[in-house]
Design a protein around this motif. Structure first.
Motif, PDB file in Angstrom:
ATOM      1  N   THR A  32       1.058  -1.348   0.125  1.00 55.99           N
ATOM      2  CA  THR A  32      -0.139   0.113  -0.348  1.00 55.99           C
ATOM      3  C   THR A  32       1.505   1.548   0.059  1.00 55.99           C
ATOM      4  O   THR A  32       0.860   2.121  -0.746  1.00 55.99           O
ATOM      5  N   GLN A  47      -0.711   1.767 -11.144  1.00 51.25           N
ATOM      6  CA  GLN A  47      -1.668   0.329 -11.361  1.00 51.25           C
ATOM      7  C   GLN A  47      -0.562  -0.920 -11.805  1.00 51.25           C
ATOM      8  O   GLN A  47      -1.135  -1.912 -11.725  1.00 51.25           O
ATOM      9  N   GLY A  68      -7.548   2.669 -10.721  1.00 49.42           N
ATOM     10  CA  GLY A  68      -7.734   1.359 -10.965  1.00 49.42           C
ATOM     11  C   GLY A  68      -7.703   0.129 -10.277  1.00 49.42           C
ATOM     12  O   GLY A  68      -7.581   1.021  -8.865  1.00 49.42           O
ATOM     13  N   ARG A  69      -7.731  -1.407 -10.109  1.00 50.61           N
ATOM     14  CA  ARG A  69      -7.887  -1.280  -8.782  1.00 50.61           C
ATOM     15  C   ARG A  69      -6.952  -2.128  -7.665  1.00 50.61           C
ATOM     16  O   ARG A  69      -6.894  -3.335  -7.422  1.00 50.61           O
ATOM     17  N   SER A  72      -6.757  -3.552  -4.660  1.00 49.62           N
ATOM     18  CA  SER A  72      -7.471  -5.067  -3.943  1.00 49.62           C
ATOM     19  C   SER A  72      -6.990  -5.799  -4.625  1.00 49.62           C
ATOM     20  O   SER A  72      -7.551  -6.803  -3.875  1.00 49.62           O
ATOM     21  N   THR A  73      -6.637  -5.534  -6.388  1.00 51.08           N
ATOM     22  CA  THR A  73      -6.483  -6.648  -6.921  1.00 51.08           C
ATOM     23  C   THR A  73      -4.839  -7.360  -5.921  1.00 51.08           C
ATOM     24  O   THR A  73      -5.203  -8.512  -5.319  1.00 51.08           O
ATOM     25  N   LYS A  75      -4.490  -6.466  -2.169  1.00 48.11           N
ATOM     26  CA  LYS A  75      -4.474  -8.059  -1.407  1.00 48.11           C
ATOM     27  C   LYS A  75      -5.247  -9.373  -1.425  1.00 48.11           C
ATOM     28  O   LYS A  75      -5.316  -9.855  -1.011  1.00 48.11           O
ATOM     29  N   SER A  76      -6.438  -9.502  -2.926  1.00 47.39           N
ATOM     30  CA  SER A  76      -6.502 -10.814  -3.352  1.00 47.39           C
ATOM     31  C   SER A  76      -5.196 -11.709  -3.311  1.00 47.39           C
ATOM     32  O   SER A  76      -6.050 -13.009  -3.083  1.00 47.39           O
TER      33      SER A  76
END
Length: 146
Positions: A32, A47, A68-69, A72-73, A75-76
């Motif tokens: 992060t 990104q 973008g994500r 979250s990507t 973290k997954s």
């Protein structure tokens, strides 16, 4: 020691679970910070931060832009890590090393660099995050304890 018992297997499993939680939390906190510290022009370098498990990737998608994500990507992916896994944080963007270490020349985009370094990240992203890694690790342990 009548009346006092300890199931060592349950205790050992709890310790393993806590260590994995700390590992995942620490990786996510590092990820992060690095992502947030990455300069944004088009957003492609920010990104394109990746999290992989046990194996590096050579992936780079210049089409990824702002909004973008990536977190979250990431973290997954981190959530998929198991106890013995190596969590790899990486970026294959073509200018990522210049963003980290400087090296932009006199023909770099006007107003975006000073002395070869990005104005948005004059000290890089990864190095300063790693310099803080001891405190970040302590924060990870404290978060898991709660």
């Amino acid at each position: 020691m009548a009346g006092w018992t300890l199931d060592l297997n349950k205790w050992a499993e709890k310790q393993k679970s806590d260590m994995l939680d700390v590992k995942r939390t620490f990786a996510l906190m590092l990820f992060t910070k690095v992502v947030q510290r990455t300069p944004v022009d088009s957003g492609a370098h920010r990104q394109n931060w990746l999290v992989t498990i046990n194996q590096e990737s050579f992936e780079y998608n210049p089409g990824l832009q702002k909004g973008g994500r990536v977190l979250s990507t990431g973290k997954s992916q981190i959530d998929k890590a198991r106890a013995g896994d190596k969590i790899i944080l990486q970026n294959n963007g073509p200018a990522i090393s210049k963003l980290e270490y400087g090296g932009y020349g006199p023909n770099s985009p006007t107003g975006k660099t000073v002395g070869g370094f990005s104005k948005q990240a004059p000290r890089g992203m990864v190095g300063i995050t790693m310099a803080e890694s001891g405190a970040i690790f302590n924060d990870s342990v404290n978060e898991v304890k709660q």
